[in-house]
Design a protein around this motif. Sequence first.
Motif, PDB file in Angstrom:
ATOM      1  N   VAL A  27     -12.001  16.214  36.372  1.00  0.00           N
ATOM      2  CA  VAL A  27     -11.642  16.477  37.772  1.00  0.00           C
ATOM      3  C   VAL A  27     -12.915  16.553  38.623  1.00  0.00           C
ATOM      4  O   VAL A  27     -12.984  15.987  39.713  1.00  0.00           O
ATOM      5  CB  VAL A  27     -10.825  17.780  37.900  1.00  0.00           C
ATOM      6  N   ALA A  30     -14.235  13.163  39.226  1.00  0.00           N
ATOM      7  CA  ALA A  30     -13.436  12.496  40.267  1.00  0.00           C
ATOM      8  C   ALA A  30     -13.846  12.983  41.660  1.00  0.00           C
ATOM      9  O   ALA A  30     -13.812  12.221  42.633  1.00  0.00           O
ATOM     10  CB  ALA A  30     -11.949  12.748  40.042  1.00  0.00           C
ATOM     11  N   LEU A  31     -14.275  14.239  41.742  1.00  0.00           N
ATOM     12  CA  LEU A  31     -14.716  14.801  43.030  1.00  0.00           C
ATOM     13  C   LEU A  31     -16.155  14.403  43.357  1.00  0.00           C
ATOM     14  O   LEU A  31     -16.696  14.827  44.377  1.00  0.00           O
ATOM     15  CB  LEU A  31     -14.608  16.337  43.004  1.00  0.00           C
ATOM     16  N   ALA A 142      -6.469  20.106  41.487  1.00  0.00           N
ATOM     17  CA  ALA A 142      -7.730  19.547  41.986  1.00  0.00           C
ATOM     18  C   ALA A 142      -8.066  20.055  43.392  1.00  0.00           C
ATOM     19  O   ALA A 142      -9.223  20.374  43.695  1.00  0.00           O
ATOM     20  CB  ALA A 142      -7.654  18.015  41.986  1.00  0.00           C
TER      21      ALA A 142
ATOM     22  N   ARG B  36     -10.524  11.350  46.794  1.00  0.00           N
ATOM     23  CA  ARG B  36     -11.174  11.918  45.603  1.00  0.00           C
ATOM     24  C   ARG B  36     -10.345  13.051  45.026  1.00  0.00           C
ATOM     25  O   ARG B  36     -10.217  13.191  43.808  1.00  0.00           O
ATOM     26  CB  ARG B  36     -12.575  12.418  45.944  1.00  0.00           C
ATOM     27  N   ILE B  37      -9.787  13.870  45.915  1.00  0.00           N
ATOM     28  CA  ILE B  37      -8.945  14.966  45.439  1.00  0.00           C
ATOM     29  C   ILE B  37      -7.726  14.390  44.721  1.00  0.00           C
ATOM     30  O   ILE B  37      -7.309  14.873  43.665  1.00  0.00           O
ATOM     31  CB  ILE B  37      -8.548  15.896  46.608  1.00  0.00           C
ATOM     32  N   MET B  39      -7.596  11.548  43.189  1.00  0.00           N
ATOM     33  CA  MET B  39      -8.074  11.018  41.898  1.00  0.00           C
ATOM     34  C   MET B  39      -8.191  12.146  40.878  1.00  0.00           C
ATOM     35  O   MET B  39      -7.848  11.995  39.717  1.00  0.00           O
ATOM     36  CB  MET B  39      -9.451  10.361  42.067  1.00  0.00           C
ATOM     37  N   GLY B  40      -8.701  13.277  41.338  1.00  0.00           N
ATOM     38  CA  GLY B  40      -8.837  14.434  40.460  1.00  0.00           C
ATOM     39  C   GLY B  40      -7.480  14.918  39.975  1.00  0.00           C
ATOM     40  O   GLY B  40      -7.293  15.223  38.794  1.00  0.00           O
ATOM     41  N   GLN B  41      -6.520  14.952  40.902  1.00  0.00           N
ATOM     42  CA  GLN B  41      -5.176  15.403  40.544  1.00  0.00           C
ATOM     43  C   GLN B  41      -4.520  14.405  39.584  1.00  0.00           C
ATOM     44  O   GLN B  41      -3.785  14.794  38.669  1.00  0.00           O
ATOM     45  CB  GLN B  41      -4.324  15.593  41.798  1.00  0.00           C
ATOM     46  N   LYS B  43      -6.028  12.727  37.332  1.00  0.00           N
ATOM     47  CA  LYS B  43      -6.579  13.009  36.001  1.00  0.00           C
ATOM     48  C   LYS B  43      -5.741  14.086  35.311  1.00  0.00           C
ATOM     49  O   LYS B  43      -5.445  14.013  34.125  1.00  0.00           O
ATOM     50  CB  LYS B  43      -8.026  13.507  36.111  1.00  0.00           C
TER      51      LYS B  43
END
Lengths: 196, 160
Positions: A27, A30-31, A142, B36-37, B39-41, B43
């Motif tokens: 995560v 990704a950030l 996230a 980006r957030i 994308m993180g979520q 994951k």
Amino acid sequence: MAIQTIKNISVLILDNEAKIANLVKDVLIALSFPERLIFTAVDGYEGLEILRKRPIDIVVTDWELHAQSEHANKARTAVIRTRWGDFPPVNGASFVDCLRTSPKSPNKFIPVIMLTGPTQSNHIMYARDCGVNEILMKPINAEDLAKRIIAIADQPRDFIISPNFRGPDRRRKTAPLPNGVSERRKLDMKIIKNID
Amino acid sequence: MPKQIQTDVKIQSANTNLQNKFGGAGALQKIFTPERIQMGQEKIEEFKETYFDEEFTQLEILNDAAKGKVKNVEELRNGVKSLKGQTESLGFSFIMRVTDSLYKYLDEKTELNKNDILVVQKHAEAILAGIDKRERGEGGALEKELLKTIEMLVKKFSKK
């Protein structure tokens, strides 16, 4: 316009579950955190070893953090004497407590985000009183993780060192006092010096 | 007049070192873009999707426990704790609740009597049912019944 990325911020993630630590790492990547500067540890002992060896900017730790690395004693409830001081291998909050209070702490001021399970207010109070900067409720999300990192960076707090507490100032409110009322804590408080 | 107690306090003023390393005030809002957030979520969601496809190291212990066989209480407790931690982090409420209940029940137990074995058995059955069904939420009517049974047994046989 080029999107900004994070260049030199290092993060340490502590979780008994390597799968979950690696998920948090993914995560963060990704950030846009640099992968080479994200480190993971399975318990507080391993975390302290990493903190001793390299500069870390942010710590993300789970509440559940039982001793299980090769650095730790196998006994479940014994207080462990380490070079960092007495260390009860019970949970993430006691790891933070050790970080804030041990005379051999590698960095007592490091910002800490703690992951904890749903609605256990006693955990939250304990974690706060051990010197945690931000609490993040599970399940992992996230957006919430991003918000906590923003809070640490953009809303820095004074760091308090007193006989009963070491950590970021627990008072967040900046509302002014009512007219004629003195700030009671400063009446009782003798500020030794600002340690900038 | 109340007694005043003097407390020695040192204060380090808040500094902006970390903020500056990120690029200054407001930089993070530009770095943590919605994409980006997201994308993180993603994951996290990918991980949740494939979670039940991975091998569970705790399966053997749970299968034995569901048959009423517990060879090593500590090993069972550690296995349950691990599963609890993972499912709590992912929000798999049903499995998390059952593993949490079992973990608390096993706390400080080194030996199990007949009643304890029954309690463990019912918990293990519920956990295995959740894994088998790939239950990522709170579950339905069946899961509610399983939880009710477990809560009743824990209440009956818990010594605390």
